[in-house]
Design a protein around this motif. Structure first.
Motif, PDB file in Angstrom:
ATOM      1  N   GLY A   1       6.300  22.119 -11.622  1.00  0.00           N
ATOM      2  CA  GLY A   1       5.373  22.172 -12.300  1.00  0.00           C
ATOM      3  C   GLY A   1       4.946  21.037 -13.771  1.00  0.00           C
ATOM      4  O   GLY A   1       3.564  20.784 -14.052  1.00  0.00           O
ATOM      5  N   PHE A   2       5.914  20.665 -13.902  1.00  0.00           N
ATOM      6  CA  PHE A   2       6.261  20.104 -15.296  1.00  0.00           C
ATOM      7  C   PHE A   2       5.379  18.259 -14.823  1.00  0.00           C
ATOM      8  O   PHE A   2       4.615  17.955 -15.295  1.00  0.00           O
ATOM      9  N   THR A   3       5.840  17.694 -13.914  1.00  0.00           N
ATOM     10  CA  THR A   3       5.792  16.540 -13.624  1.00  0.00           C
ATOM     11  C   THR A   3       3.988  16.737 -12.829  1.00  0.00           C
ATOM     12  O   THR A   3       3.121  15.770 -13.738  1.00  0.00           O
ATOM     13  N   PHE A   4       3.590  17.691 -12.074  1.00  0.00           N
ATOM     14  CA  PHE A   4       2.286  17.883 -11.491  1.00  0.00           C
ATOM     15  C   PHE A   4       1.468  18.498 -12.469  1.00  0.00           C
ATOM     16  O   PHE A   4      -0.072  17.556 -12.730  1.00  0.00           O
ATOM     17  N   VAL A   5       1.831  19.778 -13.424  1.00  0.00           N
ATOM     18  CA  VAL A   5       0.502  19.305 -14.768  1.00  0.00           C
ATOM     19  C   VAL A   5      -0.004  18.405 -15.591  1.00  0.00           C
ATOM     20  O   VAL A   5      -0.732  18.172 -16.232  1.00  0.00           O
ATOM     21  N   GLY A   6       1.790  17.656 -16.127  1.00  0.00           N
ATOM     22  CA  GLY A   6       1.380  16.895 -16.793  1.00  0.00           C
ATOM     23  C   GLY A   6       0.913  15.637 -16.712  1.00  0.00           C
ATOM     24  O   GLY A   6       0.586  15.003 -17.271  1.00  0.00           O
ATOM     25  N   PHE A   7       0.800  15.326 -14.997  1.00  0.00           N
ATOM     26  CA  PHE A   7       0.385  13.760 -14.488  1.00  0.00           C
ATOM     27  C   PHE A   7      -1.411  14.571 -14.476  1.00  0.00           C
ATOM     28  O   PHE A   7      -2.424  13.891 -14.991  1.00  0.00           O
ATOM     29  N   LEU A   8      -1.711  16.061 -14.351  1.00  0.00           N
ATOM     30  CA  LEU A   8      -3.168  15.759 -14.050  1.00  0.00           C
ATOM     31  C   LEU A   8      -3.479  16.375 -15.989  1.00  0.00           C
ATOM     32  O   LEU A   8      -4.907  15.837 -16.003  1.00  0.00           O
ATOM     33  N   MET A   9      -2.650  16.138 -16.491  1.00  0.00           N
ATOM     34  CA  MET A   9      -3.220  16.511 -18.340  1.00  0.00           C
ATOM     35  C   MET A   9      -3.734  14.457 -18.279  1.00  0.00           C
ATOM     36  O   MET A   9      -4.162  14.330 -19.253  1.00  0.00           O
ATOM     37  N   VAL A  10      -2.870  13.672 -17.811  1.00  0.00           N
ATOM     38  CA  VAL A  10      -2.899  12.705 -18.477  1.00  0.00           C
ATOM     39  C   VAL A  10      -4.482  11.877 -17.571  1.00  0.00           C
ATOM     40  O   VAL A  10      -4.793  11.596 -18.079  1.00  0.00           O
ATOM     41  N   MET A  11      -4.677  12.159 -16.068  1.00  0.00           N
ATOM     42  CA  MET A  11      -5.712  12.140 -15.982  1.00  0.00           C
ATOM     43  C   MET A  11      -7.350  12.622 -15.855  1.00  0.00           C
ATOM     44  O   MET A  11      -8.047  12.425 -16.298  1.00  0.00           O
ATOM     45  N   ILE A  12      -6.955  13.963 -17.397  1.00  0.00           N
ATOM     46  CA  ILE A  12      -7.638  14.986 -18.195  1.00  0.00           C
ATOM     47  C   ILE A  12      -8.323  13.913 -19.093  1.00  0.00           C
ATOM     48  O   ILE A  12      -9.144  13.246 -18.706  1.00  0.00           O
ATOM     49  N   VAL A  13      -7.169  13.098 -19.378  1.00  0.00           N
ATOM     50  CA  VAL A  13      -7.338  12.725 -21.022  1.00  0.00           C
ATOM     51  C   VAL A  13      -8.100  11.403 -21.177  1.00  0.00           C
ATOM     52  O   VAL A  13      -9.036  10.920 -21.477  1.00  0.00           O
ATOM     53  N   LYS A  14      -7.714  10.963 -19.263  1.00  0.00           N
ATOM     54  CA  LYS A  14      -8.175   9.376 -19.499  1.00  0.00           C
ATOM     55  C   LYS A  14      -9.489   9.609 -18.661  1.00  0.00           C
ATOM     56  O   LYS A  14     -10.259   8.400 -18.633  1.00  0.00           O
ATOM     57  N   GLY A  15      -9.904  10.933 -18.395  1.00  0.00           N
ATOM     58  CA  GLY A  15     -11.198  10.859 -17.495  1.00  0.00           C
ATOM     59  C   GLY A  15     -11.403   9.931 -16.222  1.00  0.00           C
ATOM     60  O   GLY A  15     -11.740   9.294 -15.868  1.00  0.00           O
TER      61      GLY A  15
ATOM     62  N   SER B   1      -6.891  11.053  -5.153  1.00  0.00           N
ATOM     63  CA  SER B   1      -6.820  10.451  -6.607  1.00  0.00           C
ATOM     64  C   SER B   1      -4.944  11.554  -6.557  1.00  0.00           C
ATOM     65  O   SER B   1      -4.582  11.195  -7.643  1.00  0.00           O
ATOM     66  N   LEU B   2      -5.444  13.045  -6.017  1.00  0.00           N
ATOM     67  CA  LEU B   2      -4.964  14.085  -6.551  1.00  0.00           C
ATOM     68  C   LEU B   2      -3.305  14.053  -5.809  1.00  0.00           C
ATOM     69  O   LEU B   2      -2.366  14.495  -6.008  1.00  0.00           O
ATOM     70  N   LEU B   3      -3.221  12.762  -4.805  1.00  0.00           N
ATOM     71  CA  LEU B   3      -1.895  12.686  -3.828  1.00  0.00           C
ATOM     72  C   LEU B   3      -0.917  11.895  -4.973  1.00  0.00           C
ATOM     73  O   LEU B   3      -0.059  12.475  -4.957  1.00  0.00           O
ATOM     74  N   VAL B   4      -1.266  11.165  -5.830  1.00  0.00           N
ATOM     75  CA  VAL B   4      -0.718  10.627  -6.305  1.00  0.00           C
ATOM     76  C   VAL B   4       0.064  12.229  -7.321  1.00  0.00           C
ATOM     77  O   VAL B   4       1.591  11.697  -7.522  1.00  0.00           O
ATOM     78  N   PRO B   5      -0.308  12.909  -8.578  1.00  0.00           N
ATOM     79  CA  PRO B   5       0.287  14.216  -9.074  1.00  0.00           C
ATOM     80  C   PRO B   5       0.991  14.746  -7.724  1.00  0.00           C
ATOM     81  O   PRO B   5       2.145  15.274  -8.486  1.00  0.00           O
ATOM     82  N   LEU B   6       0.787  15.041  -6.589  1.00  0.00           N
ATOM     83  CA  LEU B   6       1.316  15.953  -6.076  1.00  0.00           C
ATOM     84  C   LEU B   6       3.013  15.142  -5.832  1.00  0.00           C
ATOM     85  O   LEU B   6       3.289  15.874  -5.077  1.00  0.00           O
TER      86      LEU B   6
END
Length: 202
Positions: free
Chosen positions: A19-33, A109-114
């Motif tokens: 969860g830490f890694t997946f959600v953390g990376f998703l947050m980076v993706m959201i911030v970077k658009g 794209s979501l394969l990376v955080p997964l």
């Protein structure tokens, strides 16, 4: 909830590592658009020219029932099995078949955080089994592995990340083989590592 209750609560630290890694990376993706949260995509260098087009072609080949041994799409044809062995053998790529083609870029794209999340989870599991511990350190050090410099430097080589994720399970299997003479985990995870990407697997 009181701090005392939080401290004494039974947590799934292996799941938290994911969860830490997946959600953390998703947050980076959201911030970077980044896709699927914006108009930009993590398709740079060979990911744009090779990996994503190969991914699309692989999905179409499976969907249409075309041969996975040889492809006539390039010149007079080419060995498609070799292409699969290096770029496309990830079991997660097979899930693309059940999704509509319009979802392929978000899924890619979501394969990376997964995959990074799975790497964190498997490393936390390795730590839990080898050191026989159950605390927040599992989640933290699992996340440290999933977000280490190697993973972040090479995350655009998406086909390498499966083997990176499986590495802790391979080592855990080797520990099990050497200490308990159990070979199943080592055999299966080493096979999957080489199957997913023979280059990094070897």
């Amino acid at each position: 909830m009181k701090l005392h209750d939080l401290k004494n609560r039974k947590w799934n630290y292996v799941g938290l590592a994911f969860g830490f890694t997946f959600v953390g990376f998703l947050m980076v993706m959201i911030v970077k658009g980044l896709c699927p949260f914006g108009d930009s995509a993590m398709l740079y260098s060979d990911a744009y020219h090779q990996y994503y087009p190969f991914f699309l072609a692989f999905r179409r080949a499976i969907h249409s029932g075309e041969s996975l041994l040889y492809s006539w799409d390039v010149g007079l044809g080419m060995d498609y099995l070799g292409l699969i062995a290096y770029y496309l053998a990830s079991p997660l790529n097979l899930l693309s078949v059940i999704l509509p083609e319009s979802w392929m870029l978000p899924y890619f794209s979501l394969l990376v955080p997964l995959k990074l999340g799975l790497a964190s989870m498997f490393f936390a599991l390795f730590l839990k089994k080898v050191f026989d511990t159950e605390d927040i350190g599992l989640a933290l050090f699992g996340s440290f592995y999933g977000l280490c410099a190697w993973a972040l430097a090479y995350l655009w080589n998406i086909m390498w990340l499966d083997t990176f994720a499986l590495l802790p399970l391979v080592v855990l299997g080797m520990v099990s083989l050497l200490t308990k003479r159990k070979f199943l985990l080592y055999t299966l995870t080493l096979f999957l590592s080489i199957w997913a990407n023979y280059y990094v697997g070897f």
